[in-house]
Design a protein around this motif. Structure first.
Motif, PDB file in Angstrom:
ATOM      1  N   ASN A   1       0.826  -1.210   0.000  1.00  0.00           N
ATOM      2  CA  ASN A   1       0.000   0.000   0.000  1.00  0.00           C
ATOM      3  C   ASN A   1       0.858   1.257   0.000  1.00  0.00           C
ATOM      4  O   ASN A   1       2.078   1.199   0.149  1.00  0.00           O
ATOM      5  CB  ASN A   1      -0.976  -0.017   1.188  1.00  0.00           C
ATOM      6  CG  ASN A   1      -0.256   0.011   2.525  1.00  0.00           C
ATOM      7  OD1 ASN A   1       0.433   0.970   2.867  1.00  0.00           O
ATOM      8  ND2 ASN A   1      -0.405  -1.056   3.309  1.00  0.00           N
ATOM      9  N   VAL A   2       0.218   2.399  -0.153  1.00  0.00           N
ATOM     10  CA  VAL A   2       0.950   3.652  -0.295  1.00  0.00           C
ATOM     11  C   VAL A   2       1.718   4.007   0.974  1.00  0.00           C
ATOM     12  O   VAL A   2       2.815   4.593   0.916  1.00  0.00           O
ATOM     13  CB  VAL A   2      -0.001   4.803  -0.700  1.00  0.00           C
ATOM     14  CG1 VAL A   2      -0.935   5.194   0.430  1.00  0.00           C
ATOM     15  CG2 VAL A   2       0.774   6.019  -1.179  1.00  0.00           C
ATOM     16  N   ASP A   3       1.200   3.646   2.134  1.00  0.00           N
ATOM     17  CA  ASP A   3       1.870   3.994   3.385  1.00  0.00           C
ATOM     18  C   ASP A   3       3.147   3.181   3.582  1.00  0.00           C
ATOM     19  O   ASP A   3       4.150   3.691   4.084  1.00  0.00           O
ATOM     20  CB  ASP A   3       0.918   3.780   4.569  1.00  0.00           C
ATOM     21  CG  ASP A   3      -0.298   4.684   4.496  1.00  0.00           C
ATOM     22  OD1 ASP A   3      -0.137   5.847   4.082  1.00  0.00           O
ATOM     23  OD2 ASP A   3      -1.400   4.235   4.828  1.00  0.00           O
TER      24      ASP A   3
ATOM     25  N   ILE B   1      -3.020  -1.520  -5.709  1.00  0.00           N
ATOM     26  CA  ILE B   1      -3.276  -0.786  -4.464  1.00  0.00           C
ATOM     27  C   ILE B   1      -2.086   0.060  -4.040  1.00  0.00           C
ATOM     28  O   ILE B   1      -2.083   0.611  -2.944  1.00  0.00           O
ATOM     29  CB  ILE B   1      -3.660  -1.738  -3.312  1.00  0.00           C
ATOM     30  CG1 ILE B   1      -2.466  -2.614  -2.908  1.00  0.00           C
ATOM     31  CG2 ILE B   1      -4.871  -2.583  -3.682  1.00  0.00           C
ATOM     32  CD1 ILE B   1      -2.630  -3.262  -1.550  1.00  0.00           C
ATOM     33  N   GLY B   2      -1.083   0.214  -4.890  1.00  0.00           N
ATOM     34  CA  GLY B   2       0.131   0.938  -4.510  1.00  0.00           C
ATOM     35  C   GLY B   2      -0.071   2.408  -4.241  1.00  0.00           C
ATOM     36  O   GLY B   2       0.807   3.054  -3.673  1.00  0.00           O
ATOM     37  N   GLY B   3      -1.214   2.963  -4.627  1.00  0.00           N
ATOM     38  CA  GLY B   3      -1.508   4.364  -4.367  1.00  0.00           C
ATOM     39  C   GLY B   3      -2.657   4.545  -3.399  1.00  0.00           C
ATOM     40  O   GLY B   3      -3.279   5.605  -3.388  1.00  0.00           O
ATOM     41  N   ILE B   4      -2.954   3.534  -2.594  1.00  0.00           N
ATOM     42  CA  ILE B   4      -4.116   3.595  -1.685  1.00  0.00           C
ATOM     43  C   ILE B   4      -3.638   3.367  -0.258  1.00  0.00           C
ATOM     44  O   ILE B   4      -2.806   2.498   0.008  1.00  0.00           O
ATOM     45  CB  ILE B   4      -5.176   2.541  -2.075  1.00  0.00           C
ATOM     46  CG1 ILE B   4      -5.567   2.694  -3.548  1.00  0.00           C
ATOM     47  CG2 ILE B   4      -6.411   2.663  -1.192  1.00  0.00           C
ATOM     48  CD1 ILE B   4      -6.486   1.611  -4.068  1.00  0.00           C
ATOM     49  N   SER B   5      -4.180   4.130   0.669  1.00  0.00           N
ATOM     50  CA  SER B   5      -3.748   4.042   2.066  1.00  0.00           C
ATOM     51  C   SER B   5      -4.348   2.821   2.753  1.00  0.00           C
ATOM     52  O   SER B   5      -5.378   2.288   2.340  1.00  0.00           O
ATOM     53  CB  SER B   5      -4.156   5.308   2.826  1.00  0.00           C
ATOM     54  OG  SER B   5      -5.569   5.317   3.036  1.00  0.00           O
ATOM     55  N   LYS B   6      -3.693   2.405   3.825  1.00  0.00           N
ATOM     56  CA  LYS B   6      -4.176   1.264   4.614  1.00  0.00           C
ATOM     57  C   LYS B   6      -5.568   1.557   5.194  1.00  0.00           C
ATOM     58  O   LYS B   6      -6.429   0.681   5.239  1.00  0.00           O
ATOM     59  CB  LYS B   6      -3.201   0.981   5.751  1.00  0.00           C
ATOM     60  CG  LYS B   6      -3.427  -0.337   6.462  1.00  0.00           C
ATOM     61  CD  LYS B   6      -2.788  -1.471   5.701  1.00  0.00           C
ATOM     62  CE  LYS B   6      -2.602  -2.703   6.550  1.00  0.00           C
ATOM     63  NZ  LYS B   6      -1.765  -3.724   5.876  1.00  0.00           N
TER      64      LYS B   6
END
Length: 700
Positions: free
Chosen positions: A516-518, A538-543
């Motif tokens: 994820n992004v975080d 999902i690499g640009g989405i927060s947990k």
């Protein structure tokens, strides 16, 4: 009376350098627009070449092939009796411009170059194009011979001008010009332009659609007029997903709305509107003659009407309320559409995902399941292109998907990669989710491969590293975790290449990542581990958003296995279990919670904060939870982690861009990867502030 006009705008799923496909989709959209009575058709930005050509715009081939497509468009009977507005690159006086080419009856009416470039975030337009900086000025553009042969014209107007038909006046602005504080539509409206067109290549970001809609509504609320907005759709070859949302507005109201997420390659939105409504609106609110410094627009006169002579009984479109998606719906739909484009255009036969039973990999699995839902629905709705693509992907010309779960079994393979450090809980959660979505699921034990790798090391060095729990050092402990993670990556690619072959089926699989992004922000992953993949939805989405998304999927897709996955503490399971239970958690390893990371990420990227300014903001934002010294400790810890691990972002898997604080080094977040990780000056400034605050507190 001749005052009602029918206009068309569209969203097209264009593909960079796919000149054949792009041409066909443009022609289809024009054909649909004409069938609905439209006399003006607007398309997306750079629709002829595709927006995402990047450095291919430097190549003369790209300009040549774009002109060849224009020639085909001019010659086609489909484009007759309608004003066509298409986007393509044009070279004028040896300078490349991002242009609109407007034509009618095999003649080019004008070429309008973009005046204000998008050169921030994901966009680098100034790298390839120059802005047209001469406001209200027009030059003669000498047409290439191939175009002259069709049009019979030697030159056409090139520059900042508008189109004047028998019944109205039409002016263009392009994508970023709408977002600019000095948008062209302001001056055009004051000079009597009644219809504004905007061709865009605007990407999806979570919670962004309302900004776009508000800008379009505002453009005509201030000074009246009709506004047509066209946008690219789909993945045209990069990390971005262009999310459509073509629309028509009049006098501050949206009257026609296109879909934000769809598998349709061509969507045309038409609206019939009354020009007298614009004139009445302006008659009360606007008095252009009072504006002394407004320059008149250069008008290109066209012997053509958008309205008909007898339109009294022609109904006009009425205002509608825009239906926005929730963030959970956006995560479900945007990355799913992006994955479908990537799969059908990659030539591969499906996806493979290492499914750990945690929130991240489960979110990726649910997005693939959502993709299957969308594909099945599109086939049921009669989308011939989607059916054709499905059959090519699965290698069966007779196949017709009936249910998402059944399609999932054809195109999606999941695998749980167990080690001696894996718990039965995660294994069971992965198995249950795979069964509920229908993926072909594999259980793979990596212990033999890990022991083999460590055996090689021991044979060469005479030493065998130990986990921290067995008395090993921090370096040994980390190395033992990393070897497990990297072996999972190697096995993922091996099974992606050969698992279908082992089942007697053709083709290979794309490996999906699930960091994820975080985690990317702090570098909390192993370089070249199973976060290394072909693409990462999902690499640009927060947990935080991913957890909400999974809870949404429980009801939306009837996946009860997700309830336990959301409740379980996030863990990499790379260290030995304690009495069969997980002893390692992600948040403990990172030294901060995922929600804290989301706040820090937004301050770092969106608010442009360094360590000191971030501390100054957080002591107020977190004053109820942490003392100034605790805030300082968290800020320092984050920047140490960020700078130590920044090098990992140079090799990060291409990810769906969904979040404005994405740390993607390759396109979006251009920062160094070699830092002085001590941050001595910055941290000293923070320490001075903490001392001063604590000193003041003692004296009170």
């Amino acid at each position: 009376m001749g005052r009602k006009v029918t206009v068309a705008t569209c969203s097209l799923n264009q593909w960079a350098l796919d000149f054949d496909g792009n041409l066909q989709r443009i022609l289809t959209s024009i054909e649909v627009a004409k069938s609905r009575g439209a006399k003006y058709r607007l398309g997306p930005e750079l629709e002829v070449s595709g927006y995402g050509c990047a450095d291919h715009f430097y190549e003369s081939d790209t300009l040549l092939h774009s002109l060849q497509v224009l020639k085909k468009l001019l010659e086609s009977p489909v484009t007759q009796d309608i004003i066509c507005d298409v986007g393509m690159p044009i070279m004028h006086h040896n300078v490349r411009y991002n242009c609109r080419v407007v034509f009618l009856h095999r003649r080019i009416l004008l070429i309008r170059p973009k005046m204000q470039m998008a050169n921030y975030g994901n966009y680098r337009e100034l790298r390839w194009f120059s802005p047209w900086s001469r406001s209200r000025q027009v030059e003669e553009y000498f047409l290439p011979r191939m175009i002259q042969e069709v049009t019979g014209q030697e030159t056409v107007p090139f520059g900042d001008c508008v189109l004047s038909t028998k019944d109205t006046c039409i002016g263009s602005e392009m994508c970023a010009e709408l977002w600019n504080p000095r948008s062209p539509h302001i001056d055009m409206s004051l000079d009597g332009v009644e219809i504004f067109t905007n061709s865009s290549a605007s990407h999806h970001e979570l919670r962004k659609a309302d900004q776009r809609v508000s800008l379009v509504k505002s453009a005509t609320t201030k000074s009246g007029g009709i506004y047509l907005y066209a946008n690219q759709r789909g993945c045209d070859g990069d990390r971005l997903y262009y999310d459509g949302c073509c629309m028509v507005a009049i006098n501050g109201d949206i009257v026609a709305q296109g879909a934000q997420f769809s598998l349709d390659d061509v969507e045309v939105v038409t609206a019939t509107l009354d020009l007298e409504d614009v004139r009445s609106y302006r008659g009360e609110l606007c008095q252009p003659h009072l504006e002394h410094d407004v320059k008149s627009c250069r008008r290109v006169k066209v012997d053509f009407s958008l309205s008909s002579g007898d339109d009294v009984f022609l109904p006009t479109h009425q205002p509608i309320t825009w239906q926005f998606h929730t963030p959970e719906e956006e995560i479900s739909l945007g990355p799913a559409c992006w994955l479908w484009d990537y799969l059908r255009r990659s030539g591969q036969a499906g996806f493979l995902l290492p499914l750990s039973g945690g929130v991240d990999s489960s979110s990726t699995a649910c997005i693939v399941h959502s993709m299957c839902v969308l594909v099945c629905q599109a086939v049921q709705d009669g989308n011939v292109q989607v059916l054709r693509d499905v059959r090519r992907v699965v290698g069966d010309e007779a196949y017709c998907p009936q249910r998402p779960k059944e399609l999932c079994g054809r195109v999606f393979t999941t695998c749980y990669m167990a080690s001696e450090n894996s718990s039965e809980g995660t294994r069971g959660r992965a198995k249950d989710l795979a069964a509920q979505i229908g993926s072909a699921h594999l259980n793979i034990n990596i212990d033999l491969a890990v022991k083999g790798m460590l055996g090689v090391f021991s044979m060469v060095t005479g030493k065998l590293p130990q986990f921290r729990a067995s008395g090993g050092s921090v370096r040994e402990n980390l190395a033992l975790q990393n070897v497990q993670a990297r072996i999972r990556m190697v096995l993922a690619y091996l099974f992606a290449q050969l698992s279908l072959w082992a089942r007697g089926k053709p083709g290979g699989l794309l490996v999906l990542g699930s960091a994820n992004v975080d985690e990317s922000l702090t570098g909390y992953f192993t370089k070249y581990d199973c976060s290394s993949a072909d693409v990462n939805p999902i690499g640009g989405i927060s947990k935080t958003d991913l957890k909400s998304f999974l809870l949404y999927c429980v009801d939306q897709f009837q996946l009860p296995a997700l309830t336990g996955i959301v409740a379980a503490p996030p863990t990499a399971e790379l260290e030995p279990l304690t009495d069969g239970q997980v002893s390692q958690t992600d948040e403990a390893d990172m030294g901060m919670t995922y929600s804290e990371l989301s706040v820090i990420g937004r301050l770092r990227k969106i608010s442009k904060c360094g360590p000191y300014s971030m501390f100054c903001k957080l002591i107020h934002m977190w004053k109820e939870a942490f003392s100034p010294s605790e805030v300082a400790q968290k800020v320092k810890h984050f920047f140490r982690m960020y700078s130590v691990n920044r090098h990992k972002m140079t090799t990060v898997t291409p990810s769906y861009h969904a979040e404005s604080y994405s740390p993607d080094d390759n396109r979006f977040d251009l920062r160094p990867f070699l830092y002085n990780t001590r941050w001595t000056w910055q941290f000293r400034c923070i320490d001075n502030e903490v001392s001063q605050v604590e000193g003041n507190a003692q004296h009170q």
